[in-house]
Design a protein around this motif. Structure first.
Motif, short mmCIF file in Angstrom:
data_model
loop_
_atom_site.label_atom_id
_atom_site.label_comp_id
_atom_site.label_asym_id
_atom_site.label_seq_id
_atom_site.Cartn_x
_atom_site.Cartn_y
_atom_site.Cartn_z
N GLN A 176 71.38 88.91 140.32
CA GLN A 176 71.68 88.14 139.11
C GLN A 176 71.43 86.66 139.37
N GLY A 177 70.83 85.99 138.39
CA GLY A 177 70.59 84.55 138.48
C GLY A 177 71.20 83.83 137.29
N ASN A 178 70.75 82.61 137.07
CA ASN A 178 71.23 81.79 135.97
C ASN A 178 70.47 82.14 134.69
N GLY A 179 71.06 82.99 133.86
CA GLY A 179 70.40 83.42 132.64
C GLY A 179 69.24 84.36 132.87
N PRO A 202 74.74 81.71 144.14
CA PRO A 202 74.97 81.76 142.69
C PRO A 202 74.02 80.84 141.92
N ASN A 203 73.81 81.20 140.64
CA ASN A 203 73.08 80.36 139.68
C ASN A 203 71.64 80.05 140.12
N GLU A 252 67.75 79.90 139.70
CA GLU A 252 66.78 79.84 138.61
C GLU A 252 65.77 80.98 138.77
N GLN A 305 73.41 87.58 128.41
CA GLN A 305 74.12 87.46 129.68
C GLN A 305 73.58 88.49 130.67
#
Length: 204
Positions: free
Chosen positions: A11-14, A155-156, A158, A117
């Motif tokens: 999982q990434g940012n968006g 986390p997060n 791109e 999400q």
């Protein structure tokens, strides 16, 4: 006959990514490769993918039954399946056969159709789901994948950073596991597009 190999989702940012190797192996002869172009990840919605590993006949059966149940759901409800609903349906299908289980493990990766999400979840052979906000995986390469994911994921990320992280994780994990490899494909899911990229990993 075993599929060997693995499926990984991060999982990434968006955004979210799911990847798999291309190896089809034989469980009765350790390390023997049958094919190097076997598909383990399937598109089940505009922004939703499922990856299946395990016994070849069971993978094909589970995929056929998933498509059948998904079509019935979408005809009845007149809407696309959400990632949560698809995970529940897959979990229920595997749990129904818990006393003589399908030898299949699954990973679901998606963006929610309304909120966009990220959503990732792994499911074991008796239908127990494990939802995370970081990474999930299944298959023969689990120990190597666990170590590389914990080392490289942050986390997060791109979209481009997520792709690079996935590629490095797969490359290093496959170098340490003989039952995985033969090339790999990464699917990067964003709100407005899906990118499919093939990366070079061990081919033996």
């Amino acid at each position: 006959m075993s599929i060997d190999g693995c499926v990984l989702a991060m999982q990434g940012n968006g955004c979210v990514a799911i990847a798999t190797d291309h190896r089809l192996g034989c469980a009765s002869s350790f390390g023997q490769r049958i094919a190097g172009d076997f598909k383990k990840v399937f598109k089940v919605g505009p922004r939703m993918f499922v990856g299946l590993t395990g016994f070849l006949a069971d993978v094909n059966t589970v995929w056929d039954r998933l498509r059948y149940r998904q079509n019935l759901y979408e005809i009845k409800e007149n809407c696309e399946m959400s990632p949560e609903a698809f995970t529940t349906m897959l979990s229920n299908l595997l749990y129904e056969y818990r006393f003589g289980p399908y030898h299949v493990q699954a990973v679901v990766a998606a963006l929610n159709a309304c909120s966009l999400q990220p959503y990732i979840c792994s499911i074991d052979l008796i239908g127990a789901p494990t939802k995370k906000d970081s990474f999930v995986f299944c298959g023969n390469c689990d120990k190597q994948m666990q170590g590389m994911c914990e080392t490289l994921w942050t986390p997060n990320l791109e979209p481009e950073e997520l792709f690079v992280t996935m590629s490095q994780t797969l490359t290093h994990a496959f170098d340490r596991n003989i039952t995985s490899g033969s090339g790999a494909t990464v699917y990067l899911i964003e709100g407005d597009k899906i990118m499919e990229r093939v990366i070079d990993v061990r081919m033996d």
